[in-house]
Design a protein around this motif. Sequence first.
Motif, PDB file in Angstrom:
ATOM      1  N   THR A   2       0.848  -1.187   0.000  1.00 14.75           N
ATOM      2  CA  THR A   2       0.000   0.000   0.000  1.00 14.75           C
ATOM      3  C   THR A   2       0.884   1.238   0.000  1.00 14.75           C
ATOM      4  O   THR A   2       1.856   1.312   0.748  1.00 14.75           O
ATOM      5  N   ILE A   3       0.524   2.174  -0.856  1.00 14.29           N
ATOM      6  CA  ILE A   3       1.174   3.478  -0.865  1.00 14.29           C
ATOM      7  C   ILE A   3       0.117   4.497  -0.481  1.00 14.29           C
ATOM      8  O   ILE A   3      -0.932   4.598  -1.134  1.00 14.29           O
ATOM      9  N   GLU A  21      -1.725  -0.410 -15.888  1.00 11.07           N
ATOM     10  CA  GLU A  21      -2.967  -1.166 -15.806  1.00 11.07           C
ATOM     11  C   GLU A  21      -3.653  -0.886 -14.468  1.00 11.07           C
ATOM     12  O   GLU A  21      -3.075  -1.120 -13.404  1.00 11.07           O
ATOM     13  N   ILE A  22      -4.868  -0.386 -14.533  1.00 11.53           N
ATOM     14  CA  ILE A  22      -5.674  -0.183 -13.335  1.00 11.53           C
ATOM     15  C   ILE A  22      -6.395  -1.502 -13.064  1.00 11.53           C
ATOM     16  O   ILE A  22      -7.228  -1.928 -13.852  1.00 11.53           O
ATOM     17  N   VAL A  23      -6.054  -2.148 -11.969  1.00 10.18           N
ATOM     18  CA  VAL A  23      -6.610  -3.450 -11.633  1.00 10.18           C
ATOM     19  C   VAL A  23      -7.989  -3.294 -10.998  1.00 10.18           C
ATOM     20  O   VAL A  23      -8.885  -4.117 -11.212  1.00 10.18           O
ATOM     21  N   PHE A  37      -6.295   0.166  -7.242  1.00 10.40           N
ATOM     22  CA  PHE A  37      -5.201  -0.794  -7.363  1.00 10.40           C
ATOM     23  C   PHE A  37      -4.616  -0.667  -8.763  1.00 10.40           C
ATOM     24  O   PHE A  37      -5.358  -0.617  -9.759  1.00 10.40           O
ATOM     25  N   VAL A  38      -3.303  -0.639  -8.839  1.00 12.52           N
ATOM     26  CA  VAL A  38      -2.595  -0.505 -10.109  1.00 12.52           C
ATOM     27  C   VAL A  38      -1.520  -1.585 -10.188  1.00 12.52           C
ATOM     28  O   VAL A  38      -0.970  -1.994  -9.169  1.00 12.52           O
ATOM     29  N   ARG A  39      -1.244  -2.047 -11.398  1.00  8.77           N
ATOM     30  CA  ARG A  39      -0.178  -3.034 -11.586  1.00  8.77           C
ATOM     31  C   ARG A  39       1.097  -2.299 -11.972  1.00  8.77           C
ATOM     32  O   ARG A  39       1.112  -1.532 -12.920  1.00  8.77           O
ATOM     33  N   SER A  40       2.163  -2.544 -11.235  1.00 11.79           N
ATOM     34  CA  SER A  40       3.453  -1.918 -11.521  1.00 11.79           C
ATOM     35  C   SER A  40       4.068  -2.559 -12.770  1.00 11.79           C
ATOM     36  O   SER A  40       3.649  -3.645 -13.184  1.00 11.79           O
ATOM     37  N   GLN A  44       3.615  -6.330 -10.018  1.00  9.93           N
ATOM     38  CA  GLN A  44       3.077  -6.301  -8.659  1.00  9.93           C
ATOM     39  C   GLN A  44       1.823  -5.429  -8.606  1.00  9.93           C
ATOM     40  O   GLN A  44       1.742  -4.397  -9.266  1.00  9.93           O
ATOM     41  N   VAL A  45       0.841  -5.836  -7.809  1.00  5.11           N
ATOM     42  CA  VAL A  45      -0.363  -5.030  -7.616  1.00  5.11           C
ATOM     43  C   VAL A  45      -0.144  -4.135  -6.396  1.00  5.11           C
ATOM     44  O   VAL A  45       0.239  -4.602  -5.330  1.00  5.11           O
ATOM     45  N   ILE A  46      -0.401  -2.851  -6.595  1.00 12.53           N
ATOM     46  CA  ILE A  46      -0.174  -1.850  -5.554  1.00 12.53           C
ATOM     47  C   ILE A  46      -1.498  -1.164  -5.220  1.00 12.53           C
ATOM     48  O   ILE A  46      -2.218  -0.735  -6.118  1.00 12.53           O
TER      49      ILE A  46
END
Length: 53
Positions: A2-3, A21-23, A37-40, A44-46
């Motif tokens: 989490t950021i 990519e917006i997950v 949630f976004v994919r780096s 990785q999902v952040i």
Amino acid sequence: MTIKVDDVDAAYEQAQQCGYEIVHPITDEPWGIRRFFVRSPDGQVINVAQHRL
């Protein structure tokens, strides 16, 4: 991961502009968090979140 950010809407816009990519779309959760949630680039999902008062 989490950021926590001060302006989740600006972070969401920037992630979209960068083509990430917006997950999970930006959402207001009932417990007081606004997040998405976004994919780096490395896959990785952040969770990008802002605490709402």
